[in-house]
Scaffold this motif. Structure first.
Motif, PDB file in Angstrom:
ATOM      1  N   GLN A  40      71.480 -24.333  74.801  1.00  0.00           N
ATOM      2  CA  GLN A  40      72.554 -25.241  74.257  1.00  0.00           C
ATOM      3  C   GLN A  40      72.606 -26.297  75.127  1.00  0.00           C
ATOM      4  N   LYS A  41      72.789 -25.901  76.670  1.00  0.00           N
ATOM      5  CA  LYS A  41      72.716 -26.956  77.742  1.00  0.00           C
ATOM      6  C   LYS A  41      71.635 -27.910  77.538  1.00  0.00           C
ATOM      7  N   TYR A  42      70.237 -27.192  77.389  1.00  0.00           N
ATOM      8  CA  TYR A  42      69.269 -28.145  77.484  1.00  0.00           C
ATOM      9  C   TYR A  42      69.154 -29.286  76.249  1.00  0.00           C
ATOM     10  N   LEU A  43      69.835 -28.640  75.100  1.00  0.00           N
ATOM     11  CA  LEU A  43      69.693 -29.684  74.032  1.00  0.00           C
ATOM     12  C   LEU A  43      70.890 -30.628  73.967  1.00  0.00           C
ATOM     13  N   VAL A  46      69.518 -34.021  74.873  1.00  0.00           N
ATOM     14  CA  VAL A  46      68.811 -34.791  73.947  1.00  0.00           C
ATOM     15  C   VAL A  46      69.540 -35.946  73.603  1.00  0.00           C
ATOM     16  N   GLU A  47      69.049 -37.227  73.582  1.00  0.00           N
ATOM     17  CA  GLU A  47      69.579 -38.570  73.309  1.00  0.00           C
ATOM     18  C   GLU A  47      69.800 -38.533  71.684  1.00  0.00           C
ATOM     19  N   ASP A  48      70.909 -38.724  71.288  1.00  0.00           N
ATOM     20  CA  ASP A  48      71.363 -38.887  69.811  1.00  0.00           C
ATOM     21  C   ASP A  48      71.335 -40.437  69.659  1.00  0.00           C
ATOM     22  N   ARG A  49      70.201 -40.923  68.585  1.00  0.00           N
ATOM     23  CA  ARG A  49      70.379 -42.591  68.530  1.00  0.00           C
ATOM     24  C   ARG A  49      70.810 -42.708  66.931  1.00  0.00           C
ATOM     25  N   ARG A  50      71.715 -41.971  66.395  1.00  0.00           N
ATOM     26  CA  ARG A  50      72.320 -42.163  65.144  1.00  0.00           C
ATOM     27  C   ARG A  50      73.433 -43.028  65.338  1.00  0.00           C
ATOM     28  N   GLN A  51      73.763 -43.789  64.236  1.00  0.00           N
ATOM     29  CA  GLN A  51      74.886 -44.471  64.219  1.00  0.00           C
ATOM     30  C   GLN A  51      76.088 -43.509  64.317  1.00  0.00           C
ATOM     31  N   GLU A  52      77.030 -43.746  65.102  1.00  0.00           N
ATOM     32  CA  GLU A  52      78.281 -43.071  65.439  1.00  0.00           C
ATOM     33  C   GLU A  52      79.073 -42.645  64.501  1.00  0.00           C
ATOM     34  N   LYS A  53      79.294 -43.781  63.560  1.00  0.00           N
ATOM     35  CA  LYS A  53      80.168 -43.582  62.312  1.00  0.00           C
ATOM     36  C   LYS A  53      79.672 -42.557  61.322  1.00  0.00           C
ATOM     37  N   VAL A  55      77.818 -39.716  61.912  1.00  0.00           N
ATOM     38  CA  VAL A  55      77.454 -38.622  62.459  1.00  0.00           C
ATOM     39  C   VAL A  55      78.716 -37.498  62.172  1.00  0.00           C
ATOM     40  N   LYS A  56      78.404 -36.315  61.587  1.00  0.00           N
ATOM     41  CA  LYS A  56      79.113 -35.473  61.339  1.00  0.00           C
ATOM     42  C   LYS A  56      78.999 -34.263  62.397  1.00  0.00           C
ATOM     43  N   HIS A  57      78.038 -34.160  62.622  1.00  0.00           N
ATOM     44  CA  HIS A  57      77.473 -32.688  63.687  1.00  0.00           C
ATOM     45  C   HIS A  57      77.023 -33.338  64.859  1.00  0.00           C
ATOM     46  N   LYS A  58      76.951 -32.775  65.889  1.00  0.00           N
ATOM     47  CA  LYS A  58      76.153 -33.142  67.086  1.00  0.00           C
ATOM     48  C   LYS A  58      74.669 -32.624  66.975  1.00  0.00           C
ATOM     49  N   MET A  59      73.909 -33.508  67.610  1.00  0.00           N
ATOM     50  CA  MET A  59      72.451 -33.358  67.349  1.00  0.00           C
ATOM     51  C   MET A  59      71.999 -31.993  68.065  1.00  0.00           C
ATOM     52  N   ILE A  63      69.875 -29.309  65.942  1.00  0.00           N
ATOM     53  CA  ILE A  63      68.581 -28.776  66.422  1.00  0.00           C
ATOM     54  C   ILE A  63      68.559 -27.238  66.793  1.00  0.00           C
ATOM     55  N   MET A  64      69.596 -26.793  67.275  1.00  0.00           N
ATOM     56  CA  MET A  64      69.733 -25.127  67.612  1.00  0.00           C
ATOM     57  C   MET A  64      69.543 -24.575  65.998  1.00  0.00           C
ATOM     58  N   LEU A  65      70.469 -25.028  65.334  1.00  0.00           N
ATOM     59  CA  LEU A  65      70.349 -24.248  63.902  1.00  0.00           C
ATOM     60  C   LEU A  65      69.069 -24.300  63.214  1.00  0.00           C
ATOM     61  N   VAL A  66      68.238 -25.463  63.446  1.00  0.00           N
ATOM     62  CA  VAL A  66      66.818 -25.527  62.944  1.00  0.00           C
ATOM     63  C   VAL A  66      66.084 -24.435  63.637  1.00  0.00           C
ATOM     64  N   PHE A  67      66.216 -24.556  64.912  1.00  0.00           N
ATOM     65  CA  PHE A  67      65.583 -23.559  65.890  1.00  0.00           C
ATOM     66  C   PHE A  67      65.756 -22.102  65.286  1.00  0.00           C
ATOM     67  N   MET A  68      66.843 -21.785  65.697  1.00  0.00           N
ATOM     68  CA  MET A  68      67.238 -20.476  65.313  1.00  0.00           C
ATOM     69  C   MET A  68      66.714 -19.970  63.739  1.00  0.00           C
TER      70      MET A  68
END
Length: 80
Positions: A40-43, A46-53, A55-59, A63-68
């Motif tokens: 999680q610290k490493y993730l 990661v730079e999040d390039r999405r539009q802030e408005k 965004v519902k979940h942190k990048m 990524i952690m969810l997909v990895f697991m």
């Protein structure tokens, strides 16, 4: 008639805890938690390039969810 859960279990194992096995489980849990925290610290870096408005979940959470899920053999988005 109620079954006795101790039936067939040797007297030496009829105690409520197995200290040696419990220690191993605790160590596994602690190591797993540390590993997940490190990922999680490493993730977080990661730079999040999405539009802030939008965004519902942190990048890092996505990524952690997909990895697991991929570790659990989830191959499709529906499985994740």
């Amino acid at each position: 008639m109620k079954k006795n859960y101790k039936e067939g279990v040797p007297e030496s194992r009829q105690t409520h805890e197995y200290p040696r096995e419990r220690k191993k489980d605790m160590l596994r849990t602690e190591r797993g938690n540390k590993m997940i925290e490190n990922i999680q610290k490493y993730l977080e870096e990661v730079e999040d390039r999405r539009q802030e408005k939008k965004v519902k979940h942190k990048m890092s959470d996505i990524i952690m969810l997909v990895f697991m899920a991929s570790l659990a053999n989830a191959n499709e988005w529906v499985e994740i």
